[in-house]
Design a protein around this motif. Sequence first.
Motif, PDB file in Angstrom:
ATOM      1  N   VAL A 180       0.843  -1.201   0.000  1.00  0.00           N
ATOM      2  CA  VAL A 180       0.000   0.000   0.000  1.00  0.00           C
ATOM      3  C   VAL A 180       0.874   1.246   0.000  1.00  0.00           C
ATOM      4  CG1 VAL A 180      -1.880   1.204   1.179  1.00  0.00           C
ATOM      5  CG2 VAL A 180      -1.676  -1.277   1.400  1.00  0.00           C
ATOM      6  N   ASN A 181       0.504   2.203  -0.830  1.00  0.00           N
ATOM      7  CA  ASN A 181       1.118   3.532  -0.800  1.00  0.00           C
ATOM      8  C   ASN A 181       0.217   4.422   0.049  1.00  0.00           C
ATOM      9  OD1 ASN A 181       1.950   6.213  -1.353  1.00  0.00           O
ATOM     10  ND2 ASN A 181       2.813   5.576  -3.311  1.00  0.00           N
ATOM     11  N   ASN A 182       0.727   4.876   1.190  1.00  0.00           N
ATOM     12  CA  ASN A 182      -0.149   5.597   2.125  1.00  0.00           C
ATOM     13  C   ASN A 182      -0.395   7.060   1.765  1.00  0.00           C
ATOM     14  OD1 ASN A 182       2.326   6.683   2.881  1.00  0.00           O
ATOM     15  ND2 ASN A 182       2.092   6.256   5.062  1.00  0.00           N
ATOM     16  N   SER A 183       0.373   7.635   0.857  1.00  0.00           N
ATOM     17  CA  SER A 183       0.079   8.954   0.277  1.00  0.00           C
ATOM     18  C   SER A 183      -0.195  10.041   1.327  1.00  0.00           C
ATOM     19  CB  SER A 183      -1.130   8.860  -0.675  1.00  0.00           C
ATOM     20  OG  SER A 183      -0.909   7.890  -1.673  1.00  0.00           O
ATOM     21  N   PHE A 184       0.592  10.055   2.376  1.00  0.00           N
ATOM     22  CA  PHE A 184       0.414  11.080   3.411  1.00  0.00           C
ATOM     23  C   PHE A 184       0.906  12.440   2.909  1.00  0.00           C
ATOM     24  CE2 PHE A 184       4.752   9.577   3.969  1.00  0.00           C
ATOM     25  CZ  PHE A 184       5.465  10.760   4.159  1.00  0.00           C
ATOM     26  N   LYS A 185       0.435  13.480   3.595  1.00  0.00           N
ATOM     27  CA  LYS A 185       0.870  14.844   3.309  1.00  0.00           C
ATOM     28  C   LYS A 185       1.272  15.505   4.618  1.00  0.00           C
ATOM     29  CE  LYS A 185      -2.553  15.227  -0.430  1.00  0.00           C
ATOM     30  NZ  LYS A 185      -3.242  13.957  -0.108  1.00  0.00           N
ATOM     31  N   ILE A 186       2.449  16.123   4.640  1.00  0.00           N
ATOM     32  CA  ILE A 186       2.850  16.932   5.792  1.00  0.00           C
ATOM     33  C   ILE A 186       2.429  18.362   5.504  1.00  0.00           C
ATOM     34  CG2 ILE A 186       4.765  17.765   7.204  1.00  0.00           C
ATOM     35  CD1 ILE A 186       6.265  15.216   6.584  1.00  0.00           C
ATOM     36  N   LYS A 187       1.574  18.908   6.357  1.00  0.00           N
ATOM     37  CA  LYS A 187       1.009  20.224   6.096  1.00  0.00           C
ATOM     38  C   LYS A 187       1.434  21.225   7.166  1.00  0.00           C
ATOM     39  CE  LYS A 187      -2.959  18.605   3.469  1.00  0.00           C
ATOM     40  NZ  LYS A 187      -4.400  18.756   3.194  1.00  0.00           N
ATOM     41  N   TYR A 222      -2.483  -0.126  10.325  1.00  0.00           N
ATOM     42  CA  TYR A 222      -1.195  -0.783  10.511  1.00  0.00           C
ATOM     43  C   TYR A 222      -0.159   0.304  10.787  1.00  0.00           C
ATOM     44  CZ  TYR A 222      -3.535  -4.726   8.233  1.00  0.00           C
ATOM     45  OH  TYR A 222      -4.415  -5.732   7.903  1.00  0.00           O
ATOM     46  N   ALA A 223       0.814   0.031  11.645  1.00  0.00           N
ATOM     47  CA  ALA A 223       1.729   1.078  12.075  1.00  0.00           C
ATOM     48  C   ALA A 223       3.185   0.635  11.952  1.00  0.00           C
ATOM     49  CB  ALA A 223       1.434   1.479  13.515  1.00  0.00           C
ATOM     50  N   TYR A 224       3.939   1.385  11.188  1.00  0.00           N
ATOM     51  CA  TYR A 224       5.373   1.151  11.008  1.00  0.00           C
ATOM     52  C   TYR A 224       6.121   1.471  12.306  1.00  0.00           C
ATOM     53  CZ  TYR A 224      10.046   1.737   8.905  1.00  0.00           C
ATOM     54  OH  TYR A 224      11.386   1.657   8.593  1.00  0.00           O
ATOM     55  N   LEU A 225       7.036   0.597  12.683  1.00  0.00           N
ATOM     56  CA  LEU A 225       7.918   0.727  13.850  1.00  0.00           C
ATOM     57  C   LEU A 225       7.217   0.505  15.191  1.00  0.00           C
ATOM     58  CD1 LEU A 225      10.242   3.749  12.896  1.00  0.00           C
ATOM     59  CD2 LEU A 225      10.672   1.297  12.601  1.00  0.00           C
ATOM     60  N   LEU A 226       5.950   0.089  15.184  1.00  0.00           N
ATOM     61  CA  LEU A 226       5.271  -0.210  16.437  1.00  0.00           C
ATOM     62  C   LEU A 226       5.849  -1.492  17.042  1.00  0.00           C
ATOM     63  CD1 LEU A 226       2.929   0.443  18.402  1.00  0.00           C
ATOM     64  CD2 LEU A 226       1.473  -1.046  17.001  1.00  0.00           C
ATOM     65  N   GLN A 227       6.172  -1.439  18.325  1.00  0.00           N
ATOM     66  CA  GLN A 227       6.698  -2.603  19.027  1.00  0.00           C
ATOM     67  C   GLN A 227       5.929  -2.832  20.326  1.00  0.00           C
ATOM     68  OE1 GLN A 227       8.877  -4.726  17.866  1.00  0.00           O
ATOM     69  NE2 GLN A 227       9.228  -3.530  15.987  1.00  0.00           N
ATOM     70  N   PRO A 228       5.415  -4.054  20.542  1.00  0.00           N
ATOM     71  CA  PRO A 228       5.338  -5.136  19.571  1.00  0.00           C
ATOM     72  C   PRO A 228       4.318  -4.815  18.485  1.00  0.00           C
ATOM     73  CG  PRO A 228       4.112  -5.712  21.538  1.00  0.00           C
ATOM     74  CD  PRO A 228       4.792  -4.413  21.838  1.00  0.00           C
ATOM     75  N   MET A 250       1.707   5.270   8.957  1.00  0.00           N
ATOM     76  CA  MET A 250       0.435   4.592   9.187  1.00  0.00           C
ATOM     77  C   MET A 250      -0.215   4.179   7.875  1.00  0.00           C
ATOM     78  SD  MET A 250      -0.233   4.558  12.512  1.00  0.00           S
ATOM     79  CE  MET A 250      -2.002   4.291  12.541  1.00  0.00           C
ATOM     80  N   ILE A 251      -0.802   3.002   7.855  1.00  0.00           N
ATOM     81  CA  ILE A 251      -1.653   2.553   6.757  1.00  0.00           C
ATOM     82  C   ILE A 251      -3.066   2.468   7.308  1.00  0.00           C
ATOM     83  CG2 ILE A 251      -2.218   0.659   5.197  1.00  0.00           C
ATOM     84  CD1 ILE A 251       0.289   2.140   4.386  1.00  0.00           C
TER      85      ILE A 251
END
Length: 280
Positions: A76-83, A192-198, A227-228
């Motif tokens: 998935v491409n999450n296509s976020f924008k930093i505003k 879904y969250a990148y770098l979340l542990q566990p 985030m996805i």
Amino acid sequence: MEFEVKAKLKYKVKSDSSIILSIHASDKYQKIVDETLIISPKIVATEMESAWEGNRLISLAVKPAENLSITYKAIVNNSFKIKEIRNVREADIAKLPSDVLPYLYPSRYCQSDKLYRLANNMFGYKKNDFEKVQALTYWIYLNVEYLSGSTDSETSAYDTVTEQAGVCRDFAHLGIALCRALTIPARYFTGYAYLLQPQDFHACFEAYINGQWLLFDATKLVPLNGMIKIATGRDAADAAVANIFGDVDFVSSAVSCDLVDQSLEPFYADHEQNFAISYT
């Protein structure tokens, strides 16, 4: 930014039952590059969308079996924008879009009507909606302990204020309730969250500011640009990973979110900065 997400859920089915799952990555403002769903034993899955949020759901009619395994994988491409947030306008309630209005009202887990005095005494002095949400998010981070196993499916935002402990869904519910008490529309966000542990499914919230949904996470456990999105709703009741109707026991889950052949500069929100993440 492309991520590979995976979820494997296992259940023991004891009688004829129905399961409605929300584990598919949202296709609203995200690009699904590839995805697969494997169910064992083989069962026909009915795909559908929730009526007003457009969350992707699958419905399963299941028979008694020793084990039911559901595996979902996607790129998935999450296509976020930093505003950059400037010139924040106070929300004109009378002019809000009709699909935003439900996020102003109290809901099952977000009793904003019970937190009006607290929210306005603590954060009402801030000069605009963005600063109010930044302040309440940081207050939750400082004052609520992230404590696994401290809450259950009945825990509400009001309970979390009292107990001052919880997990990600409790942090999200409290953030939503405080926003609504300040007349700021807010909704539950799960993904879904990148770098979340566990690794697990993760919950945070979005606030409607300057005509856009901005993402906030009082746990500070993951970068907001990692985030996805799976689903949004008034609270966790609208965006549950699984709704089970019948005699079914949960056995286990395994969740992951990994970056695909790219580098990512993690964006963690700071309560004093004028930047935010949007997924819409």
